[in-house]
Motif scaffolding. Structure first.
Motif, PDB file in Angstrom:
ATOM      1  N   HIS A   1      13.758 -25.937 -22.660  1.00 38.81           N
ATOM      2  CA  HIS A   1      12.817 -26.356 -23.702  1.00 38.81           C
ATOM      3  C   HIS A   1      12.228 -27.731 -23.386  1.00 38.81           C
ATOM      4  CE1 HIS A   1      16.852 -27.659 -24.672  1.00 38.81           C
ATOM      5  NE2 HIS A   1      16.434 -28.487 -25.607  1.00 38.81           N
ATOM      6  N   VAL A   2      11.722 -27.874 -22.143  1.00 41.85           N
ATOM      7  CA  VAL A   2      11.167 -29.155 -21.716  1.00 41.85           C
ATOM      8  C   VAL A   2       9.911 -29.512 -22.513  1.00 41.85           C
ATOM      9  CG1 VAL A   2       9.670 -28.237 -19.881  1.00 41.85           C
ATOM     10  CG2 VAL A   2      10.695 -30.527 -19.640  1.00 41.85           C
ATOM     11  N   LYS A   3       9.396 -28.547 -23.286  1.00 39.69           N
ATOM     12  CA  LYS A   3       8.249 -28.828 -24.156  1.00 39.69           C
ATOM     13  C   LYS A   3       8.557 -29.967 -25.119  1.00 39.69           C
ATOM     14  CE  LYS A   3       4.911 -26.516 -27.196  1.00 39.69           C
ATOM     15  NZ  LYS A   3       4.450 -25.217 -27.761  1.00 39.69           N
ATOM     16  N   GLU A   4       9.844 -30.175 -25.440  1.00 41.41           N
ATOM     17  CA  GLU A   4      10.206 -31.265 -26.336  1.00 41.41           C
ATOM     18  C   GLU A   4       9.832 -32.623 -25.742  1.00 41.41           C
ATOM     19  OE1 GLU A   4      14.420 -31.159 -27.096  1.00 41.41           O
ATOM     20  OE2 GLU A   4      14.960 -31.663 -25.036  1.00 41.41           O
ATOM     21  N   VAL A   5       9.843 -32.721 -24.413  1.00 39.35           N
ATOM     22  CA  VAL A   5       9.460 -33.967 -23.741  1.00 39.35           C
ATOM     23  C   VAL A   5       7.975 -34.233 -23.947  1.00 39.35           C
ATOM     24  CG1 VAL A   5       9.338 -35.158 -21.521  1.00 39.35           C
ATOM     25  CG2 VAL A   5      11.312 -33.703 -22.038  1.00 39.35           C
ATOM     26  N   GLU A   6       7.175 -33.167 -23.911  1.00 40.92           N
ATOM     27  CA  GLU A   6       5.725 -33.310 -24.094  1.00 40.92           C
ATOM     28  C   GLU A   6       5.393 -33.807 -25.501  1.00 40.92           C
ATOM     29  OE1 GLU A   6       4.014 -29.509 -23.217  1.00 40.92           O
ATOM     30  OE2 GLU A   6       5.056 -29.344 -21.285  1.00 40.92           O
ATOM     31  N   VAL A   7       6.037 -33.225 -26.515  1.00 39.32           N
ATOM     32  CA  VAL A   7       5.728 -33.661 -27.882  1.00 39.32           C
ATOM     33  C   VAL A   7       6.257 -35.074 -28.129  1.00 39.32           C
ATOM     34  CG1 VAL A   7       5.592 -31.322 -28.808  1.00 39.32           C
ATOM     35  CG2 VAL A   7       7.759 -32.535 -28.899  1.00 39.32           C
TER      36      VAL A   7
ATOM     37  N   THR B   1      13.430 -40.814 -23.460  1.00 39.17           N
ATOM     38  CA  THR B   1      13.481 -39.357 -23.435  1.00 39.17           C
ATOM     39  C   THR B   1      13.953 -38.886 -22.067  1.00 39.17           C
ATOM     40  OG1 THR B   1      11.654 -39.215 -25.021  1.00 39.17           O
ATOM     41  CG2 THR B   1      12.114 -37.244 -23.724  1.00 39.17           C
ATOM     42  N   PHE B   2      14.789 -37.849 -22.057  1.00 38.16           N
ATOM     43  CA  PHE B   2      15.366 -37.358 -20.810  1.00 38.16           C
ATOM     44  C   PHE B   2      14.893 -35.940 -20.500  1.00 38.16           C
ATOM     45  CE2 PHE B   2      18.398 -40.426 -22.513  1.00 38.16           C
ATOM     46  CZ  PHE B   2      18.643 -41.234 -21.418  1.00 38.16           C
ATOM     47  N   ASN B   3      14.466 -35.751 -19.263  1.00 35.23           N
ATOM     48  CA  ASN B   3      14.274 -34.406 -18.735  1.00 35.23           C
ATOM     49  C   ASN B   3      15.497 -34.115 -17.879  1.00 35.23           C
ATOM     50  OD1 ASN B   3      13.637 -32.070 -17.370  1.00 35.23           O
ATOM     51  ND2 ASN B   3      11.741 -32.837 -16.461  1.00 35.23           N
ATOM     52  N   TYR B   4      16.421 -33.323 -18.426  1.00 36.23           N
ATOM     53  CA  TYR B   4      17.645 -33.002 -17.689  1.00 36.23           C
ATOM     54  C   TYR B   4      17.625 -31.565 -17.165  1.00 36.23           C
ATOM     55  CZ  TYR B   4      18.984 -31.237 -22.340  1.00 36.23           C
ATOM     56  OH  TYR B   4      19.013 -30.585 -23.547  1.00 36.23           O
ATOM     57  N   GLY B   5      16.401 -30.985 -17.090  1.00 39.00           N
ATOM     58  CA  GLY B   5      16.253 -29.628 -16.605  1.00 39.00           C
ATOM     59  C   GLY B   5      16.358 -28.594 -17.696  1.00 39.00           C
ATOM     60  N   GLN B   6      16.220 -29.014 -18.954  1.00 37.18           N
ATOM     61  CA  GLN B   6      16.326 -28.100 -20.081  1.00 37.18           C
ATOM     62  C   GLN B   6      15.167 -27.101 -20.083  1.00 37.18           C
ATOM     63  OE1 GLN B   6      15.573 -31.349 -20.143  1.00 37.18           O
ATOM     64  NE2 GLN B   6      14.839 -32.066 -22.142  1.00 37.18           N
TER      65      GLN B   6
ATOM     66  N   HIS C   1       7.698 -46.137 -24.394  1.00 32.79           N
ATOM     67  CA  HIS C   1       8.384 -44.867 -24.177  1.00 32.79           C
ATOM     68  C   HIS C   1       8.649 -44.655 -22.697  1.00 32.79           C
ATOM     69  CE1 HIS C   1       8.215 -40.179 -24.457  1.00 32.79           C
ATOM     70  NE2 HIS C   1       9.443 -40.624 -24.648  1.00 32.79           N
ATOM     71  N   LYS C   2       9.899 -44.440 -22.359  1.00 28.86           N
ATOM     72  CA  LYS C   2      10.267 -44.085 -20.998  1.00 28.86           C
ATOM     73  C   LYS C   2      10.750 -42.637 -20.977  1.00 28.86           C
ATOM     74  CE  LYS C   2      11.407 -48.597 -19.033  1.00 28.86           C
ATOM     75  NZ  LYS C   2      10.222 -48.581 -18.150  1.00 28.86           N
ATOM     76  N   ILE C   3      10.219 -41.851 -20.031  1.00 28.04           N
ATOM     77  CA  ILE C   3      10.697 -40.497 -19.791  1.00 28.04           C
ATOM     78  C   ILE C   3      11.433 -40.507 -18.466  1.00 28.04           C
ATOM     79  CG2 ILE C   3      10.055 -38.088 -19.420  1.00 28.04           C
ATOM     80  CD1 ILE C   3       7.519 -38.641 -21.062  1.00 28.04           C
ATOM     81  N   LEU C   4      12.720 -40.232 -18.520  1.00 30.41           N
ATOM     82  CA  LEU C   4      13.562 -40.321 -17.334  1.00 30.41           C
ATOM     83  C   LEU C   4      13.876 -38.921 -16.815  1.00 30.41           C
ATOM     84  CD1 LEU C   4      14.906 -42.542 -15.646  1.00 30.41           C
ATOM     85  CD2 LEU C   4      16.964 -42.251 -17.033  1.00 30.41           C
ATOM     86  N   ASP C   5      13.484 -38.656 -15.579  1.00 28.66           N
ATOM     87  CA  ASP C   5      13.734 -37.359 -14.966  1.00 28.66           C
ATOM     88  C   ASP C   5      15.103 -37.372 -14.296  1.00 28.66           C
ATOM     89  OD1 ASP C   5      13.771 -34.941 -13.693  1.00 28.66           O
ATOM     90  OD2 ASP C   5      11.949 -35.253 -12.521  1.00 28.66           O
TER      91      ASP C   5
END
Length: 219
Positions: free
Chosen positions: A41-47, A34-39, A59-63
């Protein structure tokens, strides 16, 4: 015998949620990315994080949010308001994040090589073809060609829903008895889904097409 490994680009939206479960159902050892690209709707990363914990999926979350400095023309990361309406409308072009899927796929391919996975899955579908060039078949096929020669190990980019509608994707999910309360589609990053942005409109149409009720709360 061990299962073949696959990387799934998992945004936390309903399409990638269905895809994640489809790939698991098809017998792969799944690694979610999962990518946090500054969107907004970053809530999608939480779910996405919640679902992967429930499914016990690595699961990897990449900032990579600093890249949004290069993408301020998009209403999903910049100061421009997210437009309302349907994907078919011209004003929806502002939701295009420049080169997003090429960037995300490149990182996912690198991850696949690193863990010795042979496939990368992402949830491009036919509803995105009008507005998003990086969801169209010609882009997918070209990236697939590159992925096979960019490393010593050829990686295959898989898009099982490439020619499916969002309603058809939801139908597949419902056939797997999936529930969608832990998904986030809205382009606005508020507490409840707005129900008016193009992503919400298309999601609500998909549920209506399947005579199903969306469990997500709307404003």
């Amino acid at each position: 015998m061990s299962k073949p490994k696959a990387v799934v680009i998992y945004s936390g939206g309903m399409d990638s949620f269905t895809l994640l479960n489809r790939v698991i159902h098809d017998g792969y050892d799944v690694y979610a990315l999962t990518f946090n690209y500054g969107q907004k709707h970053v809530k999608e990363v939480e779910v996405a994080s919640t679902v992967c914990k429930q499914l016990n999926v690595p699961h990897k979350i990449l900032d990579i949010s600093p890249i949004n400095q290069l993408m301020q023309s998009s209403s999903l990361v910049g100061s421009i308001d997210v437009p309302e309406g349907h994907y078919q409308a011209d004003n929806m072009k502002s939701t295009m994040v420049p080169n997003r899927n090429m960037i995300l796929l490149s990182l996912a391919i690198g991850y696949a090589v690193d863990i010795e996975a042979s496939k990368v899955y992402y949830g491009a579908h036919s509803g995105d073809h009008v507005i998003y060039p990086d969801c169209r078949p010609e882009f997918v096929h070209a990236m697939n060609d590159v992925a096979k020669i960019a490393n010593y190990e050829p990686i295959s980019i898989e898009t099982p829903y490439l020619n499916a509608t969002k309603g058809e994707i939801l139908k597949d999910g419902l056939s797997m008895n999936l529930t969608y309360e832990h998904t986030w589609t809205c382009y606005n990053g508020r507490q409840k889904a707005c129900g008016k942005c193009s992503a919400c409109v298309e999601r609500l149409e998909a549920f209506a097409d399947n005579n199903a009720t969306d469990p997500v709360e709307y404003e």
